[in-house]
Motif scaffolding. Structure first.
Motif: not given
Length: 298
Positions: A183-186, A193-195, A218-219, A223-228
């Motif tokens: 549903k989210w990607t269809e 490799g975009n950030s 990522q699917k 290229k994902t990064t997460i930061q708290a």
């Protein structure tokens, strides 16, 4: 030597008696609740939005007359204290919210809040930086489509609470729920490799949602990064383009002040989860405690 032994004996006995006195008994519906838990509400971090609501409840319901107090701790300390109380069916009142894994693991209930100390039910929104749609349309669309239920979020949170790495828990959830990912990607174009950077508050709910969204991106080749971050820097990071998005905006109450501060510099993609709620929570075996009003007399 005899005098020393006697001192040690007396000291040890005192510690033993003190420890016994601190052990709470199982919940007794015939005894006023305040007397059983020393008029204490177990909270989380001082300054958290839910703590402000609890302090407001103490004021609105006139609980201070009975010397009710809010005890700050941490989310981990609160849930640990709750776990121990439930194992022995002891009385306890905590600051709680849903979605949270504790509502999946334990039988709990919110106390009715007729005076509205905690406000109405909230929704969690997705917030992105301006120009994301133009610069990263695939990521923008995934974030715009992202939506799930409190029950789905709780599935991931419970796994994380059981010791599974958040990224692994998110992967397992997506593997078991391919329809949601579709549903989210269809129909979207993959990138190469975009950030994309996501920020979040390190609450159990936001750890779950951020890891799931990061993997969905990522699917599609990102290229994902997460930061708290703390809540205010999280909002500021998206507003200043230091981050691309966050899926952790509790509105209209918890993060309302930050929305007002930054609304001109961000884009609100709307709700990604409906029915978030905050309040005072007790185990269901405390059958005659059903409202914050009940803390005064029962």
């Amino acid at each position: 030597m005899k005098k020393l032994n006697l001192c040690l004996l007396v000291g040890g006995l005192s510690l033993f008696l003190a420890s016994c006195a601190s052990i709470l008994q199982p919940y007794d519906a015939k005894t006023p609740l305040g007397e059983q838990i020393n008029y204490t509400i177990t909270g989380i971090d001082a300054g958290a939005g839910i703590m402000t609501g609890a302090e407001k409840a103490i004021d609105l319901y006139d609980l201070s007359k009975d010397n009710w107090q809010l005890q700050p701790s941490s989310t981990a300390a609160m849930t640990s204290t709750l776990d121990k109380a439930i194992k022995d069916k002891r009385p306890i009142v905590v600051t709680g919210w849903t979605p949270h894994w504790m509502f999946t693991k334990y039988d709990l209930k919110f106390l009715d809040d007729p005076k509205g100390a905690f406000g109405k039910a909230e929704n969690i929104h997705t917030i992105v930086r301006k120009d994301l749609k133009k610069e990263e349309p695939t990521a923008y669309t995934i974030l715009d489509r992202f939506y799930w239920t409190p029950e789905e979020m709780a599935d991931v949170m419970l796994q994380v609470n059981d010791g599974i790495d958040p990224e692994v828990a998110a992967k397992e959830w997506l593997k078991k729920n391919p329809d949601q990912l579709n549903k989210w990607t269809e129909g979207l174009e993959k990138v190469d490799g975009n950030s994309i950077k996501l920020t979040y508050v390190a609450w159990d709910s936001e750890i779950a949602s951020t890891n799931v969204v990061a993997l969905a991106l990522q699917k599609m080749g990102y290229k994902t990064t997460i930061q708290a971050m703390e809540i205010q820097p999280m909002w500021a990071s998206v507003a200043t383009n230091a981050a691309d998005a966050m899926v952790a905006a509790w509105l209209p109450n918890t993060a309302g002040i930050f929305y007002q501060d930054y609304k001109d510099d961000i884009e609100d993609l709307g709700v990604n989860l409906k029915g978030a709620k905050l309040g005072l929570v007790v185990p269901t075996y405390m059958e005659n405690i059903n409202s914050i009003e009940d803390l005064k007399t029962k």
